[in-house]
Design a protein around this motif. Sequence first.
Motif, PDB file in Angstrom:
ATOM      1  N   GLY A 146       0.821  -1.207   0.000  1.00 22.87           N
ATOM      2  CA  GLY A 146       0.000   0.000   0.000  1.00 22.87           C
ATOM      3  C   GLY A 146       0.850   1.249   0.000  1.00 22.87           C
ATOM      4  N   GLU A 147       0.233   2.382  -0.354  1.00 20.47           N
ATOM      5  CA  GLU A 147       0.909   3.682  -0.388  1.00 20.47           C
ATOM      6  C   GLU A 147       2.149   3.639  -1.277  1.00 20.47           C
ATOM      7  N   GLY A 148       1.993   2.961  -2.434  1.00 17.90           N
ATOM      8  CA  GLY A 148       3.090   2.910  -3.395  1.00 17.90           C
ATOM      9  C   GLY A 148       4.276   2.089  -2.973  1.00 17.90           C
ATOM     10  N   MET A 149       4.031   1.086  -2.103  1.00 16.65           N
ATOM     11  CA  MET A 149       5.144   0.339  -1.536  1.00 16.65           C
ATOM     12  C   MET A 149       4.759  -1.128  -1.322  1.00 16.65           C
ATOM     13  N   LEU A 150       5.730  -2.021  -1.509  1.00 14.97           N
ATOM     14  CA  LEU A 150       5.568  -3.440  -1.206  1.00 14.97           C
ATOM     15  C   LEU A 150       6.732  -3.858  -0.325  1.00 14.97           C
ATOM     16  N   VAL A 151       6.415  -4.501   0.799  1.00 11.19           N
ATOM     17  CA  VAL A 151       7.443  -4.920   1.754  1.00 11.19           C
ATOM     18  C   VAL A 151       7.433  -6.450   1.846  1.00 11.19           C
ATOM     19  N   LEU A 152       8.604  -7.046   1.611  1.00  7.68           N
ATOM     20  CA  LEU A 152       8.788  -8.494   1.645  1.00  7.68           C
ATOM     21  C   LEU A 152       9.939  -8.818   2.587  1.00  7.68           C
ATOM     22  N   PRO A 153      10.051 -10.056   3.063  1.00  6.52           N
ATOM     23  CA  PRO A 153      11.225 -10.409   3.856  1.00  6.52           C
ATOM     24  C   PRO A 153      12.500 -10.261   3.026  1.00  6.52           C
ATOM     25  N   TRP A 154      13.583  -9.921   3.671  1.00  5.95           N
ATOM     26  CA  TRP A 154      14.877  -9.935   2.989  1.00  5.95           C
ATOM     27  C   TRP A 154      15.392 -11.373   2.982  1.00  5.95           C
ATOM     28  N   LEU A 155      15.618 -11.920   1.791  1.00  2.94           N
ATOM     29  CA  LEU A 155      16.076 -13.299   1.638  1.00  2.94           C
ATOM     30  C   LEU A 155      17.439 -13.286   0.972  1.00  2.94           C
ATOM     31  N   PRO A 156      18.504 -13.589   1.708  1.00  8.03           N
ATOM     32  CA  PRO A 156      19.845 -13.586   1.110  1.00  8.03           C
ATOM     33  C   PRO A 156      19.925 -14.624  -0.007  1.00  8.03           C
ATOM     34  N   PRO A 157      20.312 -14.223  -1.221  1.00  2.00           N
ATOM     35  CA  PRO A 157      20.338 -15.173  -2.333  1.00  2.00           C
ATOM     36  C   PRO A 157      21.455 -16.199  -2.196  1.00  2.00           C
TER      37      PRO A 157
END
Length: 265
Positions: A62-73
């Motif tokens: 929402g509000e122009g933003m998407l938050v996901l977990p940080w997943l080290p590749p």
Amino acid sequence: MRLLGLRAVRSRDLGRSHSWTLHRVTLEDGREVFVKKGGDFAAEAKGLRWLGDPAVEVLQVGEGMLVLPWLPPESATVPMAEETGRALAGVHRRGAPRFGADWTGDIAGLPLDNSPADDPAGGWREWYAERRVLPYARTARDRGVLGTSDIREVEAALNRAEQPEEPPSRIHGDLWGGNVLYSGGRGRLIDPAAHGGHRETDLAMLALFGAPHLAALLRAYDEVAPLAEGWRDRVPLHQLHPLLVHCVLYGRSYRDGVLAAARSV
């Protein structure tokens, strides 16, 4: 900036993707999250939640933003690719109520029509032609990327295509190799254009630009959800849509790929 109700104490810019900016953010409780800014991410969030595991979890949208977990590749191994193949088969087997979806779609910042086919009695072939291939072929023509004769080749391919009908599968819809993130010993699905479609579409997309240990992934997939005879011969049909999307986004460098796929159908 506050995310998940917490103050962000550090942000590292990771560049851009299409019109969005990408960030690795550390929250005041020590957690790290991945943040996309500058777009409407509602379709992406709905798709991730609808796909379920192994799609990455949506923490906030929402509000122009998407938050996901940080997943080290991590670098993919054969066992990780095999597990991804089995997990992808599980996603597909969850099914979908129809071809398309109940939300407005998006692929790489382009609109994606998820509405039902014009002919209610039509199957996947009609829906794929009307909602995936022809709209992008016409846009590419309007932008001067494809000519009238090119469009005729695409239409001819659709007319002669043979595809065993299956019930709608729950598919990622934009599953090139870069949208499988290997982390924590497994593959996670990111950046979907999720909808009810044909499962062979996801497999064809993986093959289009290459994916690590693809043969192992496909073998494991087929063990869980056996594929219909001749599926490899139908790969060019399913690659028409992503190639046309690339034509619209990046121009004439993808024209030869579109025509080669059309002639191979």
